[in-house]
Scaffold this active site. Sequence first.
Site, PDB file in Angstrom:
ATOM      1  N   PHE A  11       0.838  -1.210   0.000  1.00 49.48           N
ATOM      2  CA  PHE A  11       0.000   0.000   0.000  1.00 49.48           C
ATOM      3  C   PHE A  11       0.872   1.259   0.000  1.00 49.48           C
ATOM      4  O   PHE A  11       0.882   2.047  -0.955  1.00 49.48           O
ATOM      5  CB  PHE A  11      -0.933  -0.073   1.219  1.00 49.48           C
ATOM      6  CG  PHE A  11      -1.514   1.236   1.649  1.00 49.48           C
ATOM      7  CD1 PHE A  11      -2.239   2.025   0.770  1.00 49.48           C
ATOM      8  CD2 PHE A  11      -1.334   1.684   2.961  1.00 49.48           C
ATOM      9  CE1 PHE A  11      -2.783   3.239   1.180  1.00 49.48           C
ATOM     10  CE2 PHE A  11      -1.871   2.887   3.372  1.00 49.48           C
ATOM     11  CZ  PHE A  11      -2.593   3.676   2.479  1.00 49.48           C
ATOM     12  N   ASP A  56      12.750 -11.737  -1.303  1.00 52.25           N
ATOM     13  CA  ASP A  56      12.562 -11.594   0.143  1.00 52.25           C
ATOM     14  C   ASP A  56      13.787 -10.862   0.698  1.00 52.25           C
ATOM     15  O   ASP A  56      14.909 -11.396   0.645  1.00 52.25           O
ATOM     16  CB  ASP A  56      12.426 -12.999   0.756  1.00 52.25           C
ATOM     17  CG  ASP A  56      12.213 -12.960   2.253  1.00 52.25           C
ATOM     18  OD1 ASP A  56      12.548 -11.931   2.895  1.00 52.25           O
ATOM     19  OD2 ASP A  56      11.723 -13.961   2.799  1.00 52.25           O
ATOM     20  N   LYS A 105      25.133   0.790   2.747  1.00 54.43           N
ATOM     21  CA  LYS A 105      26.550   1.009   3.112  1.00 54.43           C
ATOM     22  C   LYS A 105      27.456   0.659   1.932  1.00 54.43           C
ATOM     23  O   LYS A 105      28.368   1.413   1.584  1.00 54.43           O
ATOM     24  CB  LYS A 105      26.861   0.132   4.326  1.00 54.43           C
ATOM     25  CG  LYS A 105      28.293   0.182   4.777  1.00 54.43           C
ATOM     26  CD  LYS A 105      28.436  -0.508   6.128  1.00 54.43           C
ATOM     27  CE  LYS A 105      29.835  -1.000   6.355  1.00 54.43           C
ATOM     28  NZ  LYS A 105      30.041  -2.394   5.933  1.00 54.43           N
ATOM     29  N   TYR A 145       5.698  -7.124  15.805  1.00 51.24           N
ATOM     30  CA  TYR A 145       5.805  -5.945  14.931  1.00 51.24           C
ATOM     31  C   TYR A 145       6.533  -4.823  15.664  1.00 51.24           C
ATOM     32  O   TYR A 145       7.486  -4.240  15.150  1.00 51.24           O
ATOM     33  CB  TYR A 145       4.405  -5.508  14.529  1.00 51.24           C
ATOM     34  CG  TYR A 145       4.345  -4.365  13.528  1.00 51.24           C
ATOM     35  CD1 TYR A 145       4.646  -4.576  12.190  1.00 51.24           C
ATOM     36  CD2 TYR A 145       3.959  -3.084  13.930  1.00 51.24           C
ATOM     37  CE1 TYR A 145       4.571  -3.530  11.267  1.00 51.24           C
ATOM     38  CE2 TYR A 145       3.884  -2.044  13.011  1.00 51.24           C
ATOM     39  CZ  TYR A 145       4.187  -2.266  11.687  1.00 51.24           C
ATOM     40  OH  TYR A 145       4.116  -1.236  10.788  1.00 51.24           O
ATOM     41  N   LYS A 149      10.209  -3.214  14.707  1.00 54.00           N
ATOM     42  CA  LYS A 149      10.381  -1.809  14.329  1.00 54.00           C
ATOM     43  C   LYS A 149      11.382  -1.121  15.257  1.00 54.00           C
ATOM     44  O   LYS A 149      12.181  -0.296  14.819  1.00 54.00           O
ATOM     45  CB  LYS A 149       9.030  -1.080  14.357  1.00 54.00           C
ATOM     46  CG  LYS A 149       8.061  -1.537  13.244  1.00 54.00           C
ATOM     47  CD  LYS A 149       8.547  -1.112  11.876  1.00 54.00           C
ATOM     48  CE  LYS A 149       7.610  -1.517  10.760  1.00 54.00           C
ATOM     49  NZ  LYS A 149       8.182  -1.303   9.420  1.00 54.00           N
ATOM     50  N   THR A 175      -2.202   5.281   8.493  1.00 59.83           N
ATOM     51  CA  THR A 175      -2.351   5.894   7.171  1.00 59.83           C
ATOM     52  C   THR A 175      -3.382   5.085   6.380  1.00 59.83           C
ATOM     53  O   THR A 175      -3.460   3.874   6.532  1.00 59.83           O
ATOM     54  CB  THR A 175      -0.981   5.901   6.454  1.00 59.83           C
ATOM     55  OG1 THR A 175      -0.109   6.769   7.180  1.00 59.83           O
ATOM     56  CG2 THR A 175      -1.092   6.398   5.027  1.00 59.83           C
TER      57      THR A 175
END
Length: 308
Positions: A11, A56, A105, A145, A149, A175
């Site tokens: 999305f 992946d 990097k 999750y 993060k 969002t």
Amino acid sequence: MRIVVTGAAGFLGSHLTDRLLKEGHEVIGIDNLITGSCNNISHLAGNKKFKFIDHDVTDYIFIPGEVDWVLHFASPASPVDYLKLPIKTLKVGSLGAHKTLGLAKEKGAGYLIASSSEVYGDPRQHPQKESYWGHVNAVGPRGVYDEAKRFGEALTMAYNRFHGLDTRIVRIFNTYGPRMRAGDGRVVPSFICQAIEGKPLTVYGDGTQTRSFCYVDDTVEGIYRLMNSDYTGPVNIGNPVEMSINSFARKVLEVTSSDSNTVNRPLPKNDPAVRQPDISLARKILDWEPLVSLHEGLKKTIDFFKQN
Ligand code: UDP
């Protein structure tokens, strides 16, 4: 510039890709399509400035040639998805961040990571400022999750401090917009589809928990400005207009002109009771704030779901 976007078929990743192409950049989009969809990027078929790689990003990423920026947006992103894919969610947020940082990097590129308001967990500070350390249950169902993060942010700062990498961290709040997946379980697509189909809107808990919804074009604008800034600390991007899930249900019923009613369902474990971004930092350093009203944004999103 030549920019790598992970999660490009998702999305948010697909909207960001569109914006970068519109600005004249070249985009290499990577996605393994476990929650993303080719439908989100099918309009880019034949675009010479866009290349798609089905990969992946928890595995080594090989990109020939120069790269100017790496934007890491790959991850299952709805509570339903990351509960179904807990290990993949942990891996893409941690190993995926490691591989994409390594790529940046190697190429001497800038790096921007999509973090989340979930790093604040079920917050004890309201609204949430970037300086707040959060209140996360590492071993709860959402921990997969939230902690991924948080790890991604920590690793990004380590590459910044230890390797001198030019990095950005965006903490994205709820969002919404076209291209959300109908079955992803998030409140926006769920309520819109239920309202269109004349089914009851499933309000979890008593519906007094709050969220603040930002239209995708506003979010993408904030992310683009952050990329072009020189600020390396985390920055909240979200809409500060906060409302209860009950009010949100009423708004969806109004904009869809639906005569559905609402039904209460059990509140998921560790569902944050409140969420509202403090965006003073984004206002100050990016001269950014959301411009699209909930009414206008919902109309566009509802049109998308009607057509699809
Ligand atoms: N929610 C709801 N009904 C639904 C889906 C979600 O009431 O069908 C609630 C959910 O419990 C949460 C809020 O809406 O309080 C936002 O949920 P979402 O899954 O969109 O994302 P979150 O903000 O929790 O990450």
